[in-house]
Design a protein around this motif. Sequence first.
Motif, mmCIF file in Angstrom:
data_model
loop_
_atom_site.group_PDB
_atom_site.id
_atom_site.type_symbol
_atom_site.label_atom_id
_atom_site.label_comp_id
_atom_site.label_asym_id
_atom_site.label_seq_id
_atom_site.Cartn_x
_atom_site.Cartn_y
_atom_site.Cartn_z
ATOM 1 N N TYR A 60 2.899 -13.647 12.149
ATOM 2 C CA TYR A 60 2.609 -13.437 10.638
ATOM 3 C C TYR A 60 1.602 -14.633 10.397
ATOM 4 C CZ TYR A 60 7.138 -10.831 10.847
ATOM 5 O OH TYR A 60 7.751 -9.603 11.024
ATOM 6 N N GLU A 93 8.464 -8.765 5.229
ATOM 7 C CA GLU A 93 9.190 -7.804 5.694
ATOM 8 C C GLU A 93 9.927 -6.857 5.010
ATOM 9 O OE1 GLU A 93 9.063 -6.243 8.612
ATOM 10 O OE2 GLU A 93 7.596 -7.512 9.297
ATOM 11 N N GLU A 97 9.496 -3.076 3.824
ATOM 12 C CA GLU A 97 10.698 -2.119 4.054
ATOM 13 C C GLU A 97 10.943 -1.170 2.756
ATOM 14 O OE1 GLU A 97 13.757 -4.221 5.499
ATOM 15 O OE2 GLU A 97 12.646 -4.623 7.718
#
Length: 98
Positions: A60, A93, A97
């Motif tokens: 990341y 994340e 999502e």
Amino acid sequence: MQFSGFDWDDANWPKCGKHGVSKEEIESLLLSRPRVLPDRTPGLTETRYNAVGQDADGRYLFVVVTLRTTDAGTLVRPISARHMHEKESRRYEQTREA
């Protein structure tokens, strides 16, 4: 973000590299369609963007860039780069999502 190449020189590379991020990682992130948002730092004389995402190896990254228009097209000039902190990568994340 559409661009035709990268703008690296002796001024911006050391600043990006000092946080342990390589040119290849930065370019990999920027070529992989990261999430890009305008940088909200007040008082800047140029438009900057924050790019977040994962490089080709899944790490990341958080990269600050600006765009430069030249005869060769639009170049991305990385200004600063670092690996995301754990909290930032979790938040990235979660929003990815959603």
